[in-house]
Design a protein around this motif. Structure first.
Motif, PDB file in Angstrom:
ATOM      1  N   TRP A 227       2.279  -4.017  13.673  1.00 36.62           N
ATOM      2  CA  TRP A 227       2.551  -3.395  12.507  1.00 36.62           C
ATOM      3  C   TRP A 227       2.377  -4.481  11.718  1.00 36.62           C
ATOM      4  O   TRP A 227       1.238  -4.293  10.659  1.00 36.62           O
ATOM      5  N   ILE A 228       3.221  -5.643  12.102  1.00 38.12           N
ATOM      6  CA  ILE A 228       3.044  -7.079  11.190  1.00 38.12           C
ATOM      7  C   ILE A 228       1.752  -7.328  11.281  1.00 38.12           C
ATOM      8  O   ILE A 228       1.144  -8.091   9.390  1.00 38.12           O
ATOM      9  N   GLU A 229       1.078  -7.575  11.831  1.00 43.79           N
ATOM     10  CA  GLU A 229      -0.695  -7.834  12.515  1.00 43.79           C
ATOM     11  C   GLU A 229      -1.335  -7.232  10.752  1.00 43.79           C
ATOM     12  O   GLU A 229      -2.342  -8.347   9.856  1.00 43.79           O
ATOM     13  N   LYS A 230      -1.168  -5.971  11.454  1.00 42.81           N
ATOM     14  CA  LYS A 230      -1.985  -4.701  10.153  1.00 42.81           C
ATOM     15  C   LYS A 230      -1.577  -5.952   8.358  1.00 42.81           C
ATOM     16  O   LYS A 230      -2.199  -6.020   7.480  1.00 42.81           O
ATOM     17  N   VAL A 231      -0.524  -5.339   8.112  1.00 46.23           N
ATOM     18  CA  VAL A 231       0.183  -5.896   7.004  1.00 46.23           C
ATOM     19  C   VAL A 231      -0.441  -7.512   6.757  1.00 46.23           C
ATOM     20  O   VAL A 231      -1.236  -7.098   5.688  1.00 46.23           O
ATOM     21  N   ARG A 232      -0.318  -8.228   7.714  1.00 50.66           N
ATOM     22  CA  ARG A 232      -1.147  -9.601   7.413  1.00 50.66           C
ATOM     23  C   ARG A 232      -2.627  -9.102   6.582  1.00 50.66           C
ATOM     24  O   ARG A 232      -2.942 -10.098   5.694  1.00 50.66           O
ATOM     25  N   GLN A 233      -3.180  -8.581   7.209  1.00 49.97           N
ATOM     26  CA  GLN A 233      -4.381  -8.876   7.478  1.00 49.97           C
ATOM     27  C   GLN A 233      -5.172  -7.724   5.704  1.00 49.97           C
ATOM     28  O   GLN A 233      -4.982  -8.228   5.577  1.00 49.97           O
ATOM     29  N   GLY A 234      -3.997  -7.092   5.583  1.00 50.01           N
ATOM     30  CA  GLY A 234      -4.185  -6.026   4.585  1.00 50.01           C
ATOM     31  C   GLY A 234      -4.484  -7.222   2.961  1.00 50.01           C
ATOM     32  O   GLY A 234      -5.306  -6.884   2.528  1.00 50.01           O
ATOM     33  N   TRP A 235      -3.202  -7.810   3.505  1.00 50.41           N
ATOM     34  CA  TRP A 235      -3.210  -9.349   2.632  1.00 50.41           C
ATOM     35  C   TRP A 235      -4.338  -9.406   1.827  1.00 50.41           C
ATOM     36  O   TRP A 235      -4.907  -9.764   0.990  1.00 50.41           O
TER      37      TRP A 235
ATOM     38  N   THR B 148       0.583  -1.278   0.073  1.00 48.57           N
ATOM     39  CA  THR B 148      -0.013  -0.107   0.366  1.00 48.57           C
ATOM     40  C   THR B 148       0.776   1.183   0.125  1.00 48.57           C
ATOM     41  O   THR B 148      -0.048   2.871  -0.216  1.00 48.57           O
ATOM     42  N   GLY B 149       2.019   1.162   0.687  1.00 52.12           N
ATOM     43  CA  GLY B 149       2.677   2.207   0.481  1.00 52.12           C
ATOM     44  C   GLY B 149       3.023   2.833   1.924  1.00 52.12           C
ATOM     45  O   GLY B 149       3.041   4.053   2.508  1.00 52.12           O
ATOM     46  N   GLU B 150       1.806   2.738   2.339  1.00 54.60           N
ATOM     47  CA  GLU B 150       1.112   3.283   4.036  1.00 54.60           C
ATOM     48  C   GLU B 150       2.463   3.330   5.004  1.00 54.60           C
ATOM     49  O   GLU B 150       3.334   2.475   4.833  1.00 54.60           O
ATOM     50  N   LYS B 151       3.494   4.162   5.267  1.00 56.18           N
ATOM     51  CA  LYS B 151       4.197   4.344   6.765  1.00 56.18           C
ATOM     52  C   LYS B 151       3.720   4.171   7.997  1.00 56.18           C
ATOM     53  O   LYS B 151       2.322   4.573   8.274  1.00 56.18           O
ATOM     54  N   GLY B 152       4.311   3.265   8.455  1.00 54.50           N
ATOM     55  CA  GLY B 152       3.733   4.093  10.251  1.00 54.50           C
ATOM     56  C   GLY B 152       5.251   4.321  11.273  1.00 54.50           C
ATOM     57  O   GLY B 152       6.350   4.011  10.457  1.00 54.50           O
ATOM     58  N   GLU B 153       4.948   4.266  12.234  1.00 60.17           N
ATOM     59  CA  GLU B 153       5.873   4.554  13.196  1.00 60.17           C
ATOM     60  C   GLU B 153       6.365   3.087  14.796  1.00 60.17           C
ATOM     61  O   GLU B 153       4.526   3.167  15.055  1.00 60.17           O
ATOM     62  N   LEU B 154       7.663   3.222  14.422  1.00 55.85           N
ATOM     63  CA  LEU B 154       7.215   1.924  15.454  1.00 55.85           C
ATOM     64  C   LEU B 154       8.069   2.566  16.978  1.00 55.85           C
ATOM     65  O   LEU B 154       9.348   3.430  16.226  1.00 55.85           O
ATOM     66  N   SER B 155       7.923   3.105  18.357  1.00 53.67           N
ATOM     67  CA  SER B 155       8.408   3.572  19.060  1.00 53.67           C
ATOM     68  C   SER B 155      10.036   2.673  19.851  1.00 53.67           C
ATOM     69  O   SER B 155       9.469   1.715  19.231  1.00 53.67           O
TER      70      SER B 155
END
Lengths: 574, 574
Positions: free
Chosen positions: B563-571, B545-552
């Motif tokens: 984050w990785i859960e979100k990427v997997r869900q997106g797929w 998606t090109g979407e960016k995020g930040e990890l503390s």
């Protein structure tokens, strides 16, 4: 896995055409089947063994920072022409043409392909070292495929390659591989030795072979009891530490030796020890005829001759050549007045007054002083080591034993990189040739060697790391609900613990199951039957020692954990 | 893994000879290299993709109770002669001789070898079914190797085979494979369709293809919007549901159509719709010349012709044959007084007063009633489906789309087992022939198809299950101790979580690393740089998606998990 859903066609009898024990047992245990000469199908159980070996090999290659790739099996002739191997490799290289009449071969090894790949990518010393390997099916059109997986035509091999900017780097890559191979064969649970070896047709500067020790091995290795020295007898050095003989030698004298062709016959006829006779053998070395002299009780080592003379090929001269050169039939050659170059084993300097062939039928000469009476071109190490020889490094006691070559590592130097112009720019922008190493393991041969080393009259005795399963679970009475329930409980428990288990759920008599379990060589057998359950126990057996144990049916998991630990420890302590 | 220790030679430019996007990107991403026409080296990253696909395939095959074995690549000619394929297979079968002049081929598929194996072991119905598969390198000497891994000569294939005692069993095996294939391609994260397909040169009773949907696919598939029906257009049925025309037709009349060869030219010249013209095409069907009639706005489907006529081979007749049969050049053939068998598409029964070729140069005939004026041998489904046609099952709306064939399953019936006498004794002791199925997946082609379906202008966009790594960790400043420390911390944390991570530790500019990360298509990019760390964060990017995020930076592990859960869900939701 359930036996009934796997494809394990065990055989009661050994197939007649199987010559060695690993071949017989692989066939009987339903692990391989022969398709045609030198071509085998790996059945599910056999493939599991191959995969187990492959996994350990891969893990240790990766730890040594070698990365896996996969090259084609079919290779274009052009690359082989660049290195000259298209002409020199011999008929083991299977050559053919494609539909467009272009020439190819089936890869017996991949030095050419990998060098072509790397020369296409690497420009700078900063990109080096490159360390790559593959696990792949190879083809060598053996003249006499035999011994099952030991010398097949198609076989599974791990071949690794390193490219370095300089000798130090190349030696580091070589050492990394040597260490990885030591770890691999240790982890596989095999008794083995790393030995110094000849580089053979692969070429290069030096090499080590990794030998699985087994009485049935095709190779003989010599090792020292006092230090680390070990070498293939093809190469094991013999250092002559004696003093040159100085005793005066009487004049030469020709004697009749009718019908005495061999050293033994001559020794018996003349009543002298074989060590006082000189054995003279004629060889063709790259086409040139030469004579080699060794003491009568020694064997000529033709690989040492090849290396001493720095030639490509050495073979025993035929009878016609012997007749032409010596004027006599085979059995009477000698170094006196012989019109070809003479290479003599160093040890012969320690004696005098030898008996030699007279270069005439039925005649020998006695009282020969080689320095006085023969034109020796060179003296050197030309004989095969014996158990009576001393260690060339420390002078210690040597022993000879049989082994099966399963790995071979080569410091190639620039043999391939020079021929194929695999170069890079060094720190000073100067073009340099890459220094290469290559490193092979015969994966399918390891499976056969493991069996040659580990078997008994009942079948295979697999070391646990190589076994297709760690446990076999025998259901002695598939018609009893109680037994079935306990078997399923045990099966689930073992799988939950990550133990690889084969459950023999077949409708067969207990005798058949016991026999097959022994044959397959799975390290631990667990036997669930009505009688045992009546006593509240499940039996188990260590395939290697035959030792039996009992697991309490109410405490299966803990009892099993203790048992399996004991079996593993037994293998480790062996 | 560290980028510097892996061998990933990325390229800035697309190689000129790469025709399709997957080929370009596989080369640019350093995943494959061409050795020569149709032969590729899989570099470490490419091999990882192949291995990932292979693992999922193996897991699902085992779940379906198929067991893995490994057959030789080199196969003896004798077996191929038993089935007749030695003669019929064509030049794709690379044939050669060994050093003893015995004939062999390189296996393009293994029906003969597996049937030989199973007939040698199976005697009784109690040993059936047998379900086996392998993952192996195949060779097909393609006339025009192209499109990189899409149509190479050497390629990695999973081929499975089933042997059953009866049709019900065989259908169960086939269904088990159909279901396994559905699970495999779902797990691979690909958009795909299972379609009914023609059995082609493998033969058999029926088959399904598994198609990865991609605009660049070589195949076209037709599927129904209302029901489950989907088929390769080669095979997709067209059911004509109209009424035969009954209107009276005027007498035939020949008309001059100078220079009008094509349907379009005739339609324009005469001012009639293409649907009122009959297209007459001549074919050679197993050597016999026949004519096929379809409406002017339709396409003849030669596979349907082959199946209708029950012949082996069908090809368009050449110009000389057309001239000889019709007495006219190409473009003027017609069914009236034509001396060869005529096969007519069923739909033509719905009309009358057609325009047809006059079998004379520059002439057509109008007012042709096919039933009155032509000797039609048979009517049938002979045209390729169009989006305007109705679903043959439910009458629903059809759509055509492009696909890449990555799997194909065949109900073979007794084609091979009969020819090779693979028999067993049934419950009554009667000899029966085994019923076979065979099941292929082009493992290396799946890798290419995944890229054809998933890429953008910056490179590959791998679905996570196929990606060589799940994360790429970019060290933007390898000279900063702070950045290095955080990268190493992140690397250790990811490996500890079992995440496959590639760490870009190269001494390269950030721009190069960003570009390569996009090119490689690894699903998540994690970017560690001095600027981010100053703000207490590590950046990440979803490649798809090109979407960016930040990890503390202080809460890396938990933030990453989310984050990785979100990427997997997106797929998954895609």
């Amino acid at each position: 896995m359930r036996f009934s859903s796997c494809y394990i066609p065990t055989l009661k009898e050994s197939p007649a055409d199987a010559e060695v024990v690993s071949h017989k047992l692989l066939l009987r245990a339903g692990m391989v089947r022969r398709l045609t000469s030198g071509l085998y199908v790996y059945l599910p159980l056999g493939l599991r063994v191959i995969e187990k070996i492959g996994r350990i090999v891969r893990e240790e290659m990766e730890k040594a920072d070698f990365r896996e790739l996969l090259m084609p099996m079919v290779q274009p002739a052009d690359l082989w022409k660049e290195t000259g191997r298209w002409e020199h490799y011999g008929k083991e290289l299977l050559r053919f043409k494609d539909r467009n009449e272009r020439e190819y071969c089936l890869g017996p090894t991949h030095e050419e392909v990998i060098t072509d790949l790397v020369r296409g990518e690497v420009r700078s010393y900063r990109q080096l070292p490159v360390r790559l390997y593959q696990v792949q099916t190879k083809f060598r059109d053996e003249i006499r495929p035999r011994f099952g997986l030991m010398r097949g035509r198609e076989f599974v091999m791990k071949d690794g390659y390193s490219f370095d900017a300089n000798t130090e780097g190349a030696e580091k890559s070589y050492k990394a591989m040597y260490d990885a191979y030591m770890r691999i064969f240790r982890r596989l649970g095999l008794r083995f030795r790393a030995v110094e070896a000849d580089t053979g047709s692969i070429g290069g500067n030096f090499s080590h072979e990794f030998m699985v020790l087994a009485d049935t091995g095709e190779d003989t290795i010599a090792f020292c009891h006092e230090c680390e020295y070990a070498a293939n007898v093809e190469r094991a050095e013999v250092v002559w530490k004696g003093q040159p003989a100085t005793a005066a030698c009487p004049a030469m004298e020709e004697i009749a030796t009718p019908g005495a062709h061999s050293v033994e016959e001559v020794a018996t006829m003349l009543g002298v020890p074989a060590s006082s006779i000189v054995k003279t053998m004629l060889f063709k070395a790259d086409g040139q005829t030469v004579a080699v002299l060794v003491r009568g009780d020694r064997e000529v080592n033709d690989i040492k001759l090849k290396n001493l003379m720095k030639v490509q090929e050495v073979e025993l001269a035929d009878a016609a050549t012997v007749q032409a050169v010596t004027g006599a039939p085979v059995g009477f050659a000698g170094p006196v007045k012989l019109g070809v170059p003479i290479y003599a084993d160093a040890e012969l300097q320690g004696g005098t007054a030898y008996v030699v062939g007279a270069n005439a039928a039925d005649a020998h000469i006695k009282h020969v002083d080689l320095k006085r009476d023969a034109a020796v071109t060179a003296w050197g190490d030309l004989r095969t080591i014996t158990p009576e020889d001393q260690c060339p490094r420390c002078g210690g006691r040597m022993e000879l034993t049989r082994g099966i070559e399963v790995g071979h590592i080569f410091m190639l130097g620039v043999k391939y990189s020079e021929a194929m112009h695999a170069v890079f720019l060094d720190e000073n922008g100067k073009e340099q040739t890459m220094i290469m190493g290559c490193y092979g393991i015969g994966v399918s041969r390891v499976a056969a060697a493991a069996i040659e080393q580990n078997h008994d009259e009942n079948g295979i005795v697999f070391p646990p790391p190589v076994a297709p399963f760690e446990c076999i679970l025998l259901n002695l009475d598939p018609r009893s609900e109680e037994v079935n329930a306990k078997v399923e409980e045990m099966y689930t428990m073992l799988q939950g613990r990550g133990v690889e288990v084969l459950m023999d759920d077949r409708e067969e008599r207990p005798g058949v199951k016991f026999k097959d379990a022994d044959l397959l060589g799975i390290p631990t057998q667990i036997v669930v039957g009505g009688k045992g359950l009546a006593r509240g126990i499940v039996e188990c057996k260590d395939r290697r020692t035959g030792e039996k144990g009992e697991l309490s049916a109410d405490n299966l998991e803990q009892d099993f954990a203790a048992w399996i630990e004991k079996v593993r420890q037994g293998w480790a302590d062996r």
